[in-house]
Enzyme design. Structure first.
Site, short mmCIF file in Angstrom:
data_model
loop_
_atom_site.label_atom_id
_atom_site.label_comp_id
_atom_site.label_asym_id
_atom_site.label_seq_id
_atom_site.Cartn_x
_atom_site.Cartn_y
_atom_site.Cartn_z
N ALA A 1 0.75 -1.12 0.19
CA ALA A 1 -0.07 0.17 0.20
C ALA A 1 0.92 1.18 0.00
O ALA A 1 2.28 1.13 0.39
CB ALA A 1 -0.68 -0.07 1.21
N ASP A 2 0.50 2.24 -0.74
CA ASP A 2 1.06 3.65 -1.20
C ASP A 2 -0.51 4.76 -0.96
O ASP A 2 -1.02 4.69 -1.26
CB ASP A 2 1.91 4.16 -1.79
CG ASP A 2 3.45 4.92 -1.46
OD1 ASP A 2 3.51 5.45 -0.14
OD2 ASP A 2 4.12 5.17 -2.67
N THR A 3 0.49 6.13 -0.27
CA THR A 3 -0.98 6.92 0.41
C THR A 3 0.29 7.56 -0.09
O THR A 3 1.03 8.61 -0.23
CB THR A 3 -1.29 6.84 1.64
OG1 THR A 3 -1.52 6.22 2.19
CG2 THR A 3 -2.09 8.41 1.49
N THR B 1 -5.38 5.77 -1.99
CA THR B 1 -4.37 4.80 -0.88
C THR B 1 -4.28 3.77 -1.77
O THR B 1 -5.54 3.17 -2.18
CB THR B 1 -4.53 4.37 0.55
OG1 THR B 1 -4.29 5.35 1.61
CG2 THR B 1 -3.43 2.97 0.47
N GLY B 2 -3.74 3.35 -2.42
CA GLY B 2 -3.23 2.33 -3.80
C GLY B 2 -3.34 1.08 -2.59
O GLY B 2 -1.68 1.15 -2.17
#
Length: 149
Positions: free
Chosen positions: A25-27, A61-62
């Site tokens: 995850a990355d935001t 968030t992906g």
């Protein structure tokens, strides 16, 4: 890409556990179509927080999930969760004091909602945990789909 790399390494490297599920995850923070990543320095953090002051922005968030089924097939799930965050109007003294705390430097948009910047938030629309960096509600929903026959 990070989740795929970790998943593949866990499948092929004898030194690592053979993970059946890997989550990445990355935001990021987006204000008026502009991405606000982690600030480069104090000046950049002040600029970002000033831009967010008294306005609404989005935390995105992906998330990517790699899962190995009992039959060995690999399933990939991707999604993006979006939460609207509205900040109170912040004065420059408050922004500088927050930046001086060091808290904003490893956070997208130069703030962490789970820390002292929680005082800046007037309201949120969506998943609080998404703003923290992992949309737990959606993640749990997606993971539960993997457990169904």
């Amino acid at each position: 890409m990070k989740a795929k790399e970790v998943f593949d390494r866990c499948q092929s490297d004898d030194q690592l556990p053979n993970a059946d599920i890997v989550i990445g995850a990355d935001t990021i923070v987006v204000k008026d179509g502009h991405v606000l990543e982690k600030p480069k320095d104090a000046t950049d953090a002040i600029r970002m927080l000033t831009q967010l002051s008294g306005t609404t922005h989005q935390a995105l968030t992906g998330v990517q999930i790699f899962s190995k089924a009992p039959n060995g097939e690999v399933e990939k799930i991707n999604f993006v969760e979006i939460t609207d965050v509205t900040f109170k109007k912040l004065d420059l003294e408050t922004i500088k004091a927050y930046v001086d705390s060091g808290e904003p430097f490893d956070k997208a948009g130069a703030y962490g909602i789970q820390g002292n910047a929680s005082a800046f938030v007037d309201s949120i629309k969506g998943d609080y945990w998404n703003v923290v960096g992992l949309p737990r509600n959606r993640l749990c929903s997606e993971l539960s789909k993997l457990c169904r026959p």
